[in-house]
Write a protein that holds these residues in place. Structure first.
Motif, PDB file in Angstrom:
ATOM      1  N   ASP A 138       0.826  -1.211   0.000  1.00  0.00           N
ATOM      2  CA  ASP A 138       0.000   0.000   0.000  1.00  0.00           C
ATOM      3  C   ASP A 138       0.858   1.259   0.000  1.00  0.00           C
ATOM      4  N   THR A 139       1.971   1.217   0.716  1.00  0.00           N
ATOM      5  CA  THR A 139       2.880   2.359   0.745  1.00  0.00           C
ATOM      6  C   THR A 139       3.466   2.617  -0.638  1.00  0.00           C
ATOM      7  N   LEU A 140       3.881   1.551  -1.327  1.00  0.00           N
ATOM      8  CA  LEU A 140       4.410   1.697  -2.681  1.00  0.00           C
ATOM      9  C   LEU A 140       3.365   2.307  -3.608  1.00  0.00           C
ATOM     10  N   LYS A 141       2.131   1.841  -3.518  1.00  0.00           N
ATOM     11  CA  LYS A 141       1.062   2.369  -4.371  1.00  0.00           C
ATOM     12  C   LYS A 141       0.846   3.861  -4.110  1.00  0.00           C
ATOM     13  N   THR A 142       0.893   4.250  -2.848  1.00  0.00           N
ATOM     14  CA  THR A 142       0.703   5.655  -2.497  1.00  0.00           C
ATOM     15  C   THR A 142       1.866   6.504  -3.001  1.00  0.00           C
ATOM     16  N   LEU A 143       3.081   6.037  -2.776  1.00  0.00           N
ATOM     17  CA  LEU A 143       4.266   6.805  -3.174  1.00  0.00           C
ATOM     18  C   LEU A 143       4.348   7.004  -4.680  1.00  0.00           C
ATOM     19  N   THR A 144       3.957   5.979  -5.421  1.00  0.00           N
ATOM     20  CA  THR A 144       4.069   6.040  -6.885  1.00  0.00           C
ATOM     21  C   THR A 144       2.783   6.499  -7.559  1.00  0.00           C
ATOM     22  N   ASN A 145       1.728   6.681  -6.741  1.00  0.00           N
ATOM     23  CA  ASN A 145       0.420   7.046  -7.289  1.00  0.00           C
ATOM     24  C   ASN A 145      -0.020   6.052  -8.365  1.00  0.00           C
ATOM     25  N   ASP A 146       0.254   4.790  -8.088  1.00  0.00           N
ATOM     26  CA  ASP A 146      -0.059   3.715  -9.023  1.00  0.00           C
ATOM     27  C   ASP A 146      -0.715   2.576  -8.260  1.00  0.00           C
ATOM     28  N   ASN A 147      -2.010   2.423  -8.416  1.00  0.00           N
ATOM     29  CA  ASN A 147      -2.756   1.420  -7.667  1.00  0.00           C
ATOM     30  C   ASN A 147      -2.459   0.000  -8.121  1.00  0.00           C
ATOM     31  N   THR A 148      -1.694  -0.146  -9.211  1.00  0.00           N
ATOM     32  CA  THR A 148      -1.332  -1.485  -9.693  1.00  0.00           C
ATOM     33  C   THR A 148       0.108  -1.843  -9.327  1.00  0.00           C
ATOM     34  N   ALA A 149       0.788  -0.968  -8.624  1.00  0.00           N
ATOM     35  CA  ALA A 149       2.201  -1.197  -8.293  1.00  0.00           C
ATOM     36  C   ALA A 149       2.375  -2.437  -7.436  1.00  0.00           C
ATOM     37  N   LYS A 170      18.260   7.672  -8.958  1.00  0.00           N
ATOM     38  CA  LYS A 170      18.113   8.721  -9.969  1.00  0.00           C
ATOM     39  C   LYS A 170      17.729  10.059  -9.356  1.00  0.00           C
ATOM     40  N   SER A 171      17.149  10.019  -8.151  1.00  0.00           N
ATOM     41  CA  SER A 171      16.758  11.252  -7.473  1.00  0.00           C
ATOM     42  C   SER A 171      16.661  10.976  -5.986  1.00  0.00           C
ATOM     43  N   VAL A 172      16.488  12.022  -5.195  1.00  0.00           N
ATOM     44  CA  VAL A 172      16.388  11.879  -3.744  1.00  0.00           C
ATOM     45  C   VAL A 172      15.178  11.035  -3.354  1.00  0.00           C
ATOM     46  N   ASN A 173      14.156  10.996  -4.205  1.00  0.00           N
ATOM     47  CA  ASN A 173      12.977  10.189  -3.905  1.00  0.00           C
ATOM     48  C   ASN A 173      13.297   8.706  -3.790  1.00  0.00           C
ATOM     49  N   ASP A 174      14.329   8.249  -4.484  1.00  0.00           N
ATOM     50  CA  ASP A 174      14.700   6.842  -4.383  1.00  0.00           C
ATOM     51  C   ASP A 174      15.124   6.500  -2.959  1.00  0.00           C
ATOM     52  N   TYR A 175      15.831   7.402  -2.306  1.00  0.00           N
ATOM     53  CA  TYR A 175      16.209   7.197  -0.901  1.00  0.00           C
ATOM     54  C   TYR A 175      14.975   7.255   0.009  1.00  0.00           C
ATOM     55  N   ILE A 176      14.137   8.267  -0.218  1.00  0.00           N
ATOM     56  CA  ILE A 176      12.959   8.466   0.629  1.00  0.00           C
ATOM     57  C   ILE A 176      11.998   7.291   0.500  1.00  0.00           C
ATOM     58  N   PHE A 177      11.739   6.866  -0.721  1.00  0.00           N
ATOM     59  CA  PHE A 177      10.798   5.769  -0.937  1.00  0.00           C
ATOM     60  C   PHE A 177      11.319   4.470  -0.326  1.00  0.00           C
ATOM     61  N   HIS A 178      12.616   4.244  -0.446  1.00  0.00           N
ATOM     62  CA  HIS A 178      13.214   3.055   0.171  1.00  0.00           C
ATOM     63  C   HIS A 178      12.939   3.049   1.673  1.00  0.00           C
ATOM     64  N   ALA A 179      13.238   4.168   2.337  1.00  0.00           N
ATOM     65  CA  ALA A 179      13.067   4.241   3.785  1.00  0.00           C
ATOM     66  C   ALA A 179      11.611   4.018   4.183  1.00  0.00           C
ATOM     67  N   ARG A 180      10.695   4.616   3.462  1.00  0.00           N
ATOM     68  CA  ARG A 180       9.285   4.486   3.821  1.00  0.00           C
ATOM     69  C   ARG A 180       8.774   3.068   3.577  1.00  0.00           C
ATOM     70  N   ILE A 181       9.278   2.408   2.563  1.00  0.00           N
ATOM     71  CA  ILE A 181       8.861   1.027   2.309  1.00  0.00           C
ATOM     72  C   ILE A 181       9.407   0.090   3.382  1.00  0.00           C
ATOM     73  N   VAL A 182      10.676   0.254   3.745  1.00  0.00           N
ATOM     74  CA  VAL A 182      11.242  -0.579   4.807  1.00  0.00           C
ATOM     75  C   VAL A 182      10.496  -0.348   6.115  1.00  0.00           C
ATOM     76  N   ASN A 183      10.143   0.898   6.389  1.00  0.00           N
ATOM     77  CA  ASN A 183       9.373   1.200   7.592  1.00  0.00           C
ATOM     78  C   ASN A 183       8.020   0.484   7.564  1.00  0.00           C
ATOM     79  N   ALA A 184       7.338   0.524   6.420  1.00  0.00           N
ATOM     80  CA  ALA A 184       6.042  -0.146   6.298  1.00  0.00           C
ATOM     81  C   ALA A 184       6.175  -1.657   6.421  1.00  0.00           C
ATOM     82  N   MET A 185       7.295  -2.196   5.958  1.00  0.00           N
ATOM     83  CA  MET A 185       7.515  -3.642   6.050  1.00  0.00           C
ATOM     84  C   MET A 185       7.507  -4.129   7.496  1.00  0.00           C
ATOM     85  N   GLN A 186       7.924  -3.257   8.420  1.00  0.00           N
ATOM     86  CA  GLN A 186       7.953  -3.687   9.821  1.00  0.00           C
ATOM     87  C   GLN A 186       6.561  -4.089  10.308  1.00  0.00           C
TER      88      GLN A 186
END
Length: 280
Positions: A138-149, A170-186
């Motif tokens: 769900d976090t990935l879908k929200t971050l990418t604005n893609d409900n099929t992600a 490729k951009s700072v978002n790659d770092y941010i998205f990684h952190a938020r996904i790992v956090n959600a995985m917990q």
């Protein structure tokens, strides 16, 4: 005791690896690290220490801003390591290859520390090459604005945003998205089970005031508290960091609100409980 103003503050007292936290601050991470250094480093070691420190400081900046994780990491420079490796025991080792002494690698290895590819909790959620945890998906879908992600994965890595190679960034978002996904995985790794809770407020039978909401977790999890007016308007929404199994207390005091009744809802993993509390 007289209450001239109605006060609601959420202060959660709990003990985890990093100690005691204020509930308001718990949504920020509290990850620290210790870099093992020899007392008289060679030129190679001194250079490695400087590069590793820069990479770890940057990695912690992202993790402590975009996760609620807490832990002290032990960092080692070990030239025999081919690239770098992270262990769920909190250790990260960097080899002599300077190409891996960068933010992306440091964050990738921190993911391993927090269970990615190093715990059965992670591996059990990989089904046919897909990470099936709902919170991270769900976090990935929200971050990418893609409900099929979809989060893909194998026994040790996930993608996208796993930072498996520094070239992925490729951009700072790659770092941010990684952190938020790992956090959600917990939350996927450690779904909470609430076994009991009390109801705060004025006990009608005794008139004794209680501003304490207590809940007990069977396993490690984060806790979200929402407070509503009786007409359903949300007044507060606050989330703790990862709490250990056991009993935890939420104290209701100190933010002025009109006297009256309020609804609260506490969500832990896939479970939730709610009730009404009264102040006057």
């Amino acid at each position: 005791m007289h209450f001239q103003t109605i006060l609601i503050t959420i202060i959660t007292l709990f003990i985890c690896q990093a100690g005691q936290f204020d509930f308001f601050q718990a949504t920020k991470g509290n990850i620290t690290y210790t870099l093992n250094k020899v007392s008289n480093p060679t030129t190679d070691q001194a250079d490695a220490y400087a590069r590793i420190t820069k990479a770890m400081d940057s990695a912690l900046g992202f993790y402590n801003t975009y996760t609620s994780l807490s832990r002290n990491l032990y960092i080692v420079y070990e030239p025999s390591v081919s690239t770098a490796d992270g262990n769920s025991n909190g250790t990260i080792r960097f080899g002599s290859n300077r190409a891996y002494m960068v933010t992306a690698t440091a964050m990738h290895e921190m993911g391993h520390v927090f269970g990615v590819g190093t715990t059965s909790n992670y591996k059990n959620l990989i089904v046919n090459g897909v990470f099936t945890g709902k919170n991270a998906t769900d976090t990935l879908k929200t971050l990418t604005n893609d409900n099929t992600a979809v989060l893909k994965g194998d026994a040790t890595h996930f993608w996208p945003y796993g930072l498996n190679y520094a070239s992925e960034v490729k951009s700072v978002n790659d770092y941010i998205f990684h952190a938020r996904i790992v956090n959600a995985m917990q939350k996927d790794f450690y779904p909470a089970k609430t076994v009991s809770h009390n109801n705060p407020g004025i006990k009608k039978s005794t008139g004794i005031y209680s501003d304490v909401l207590q809940c007990t977790l069977e396993s490690e999890a984060s806790v979200r508290l929402s407070v509503f007016s009786l007409n359903g308007k949300m007044l507060f929404k606050m989330e703790s960091g990862t709490l250990s199994a056991g009993s935890h207390t939420i104290k209701l005091s100190e933010l002025p609100l009109p006297s009256g009744n309020y609804w609260y809802k506490v969500t832990t993993g896939k479970q939730e409980f709610s009730g009404m509390f009264h102040f006057k």
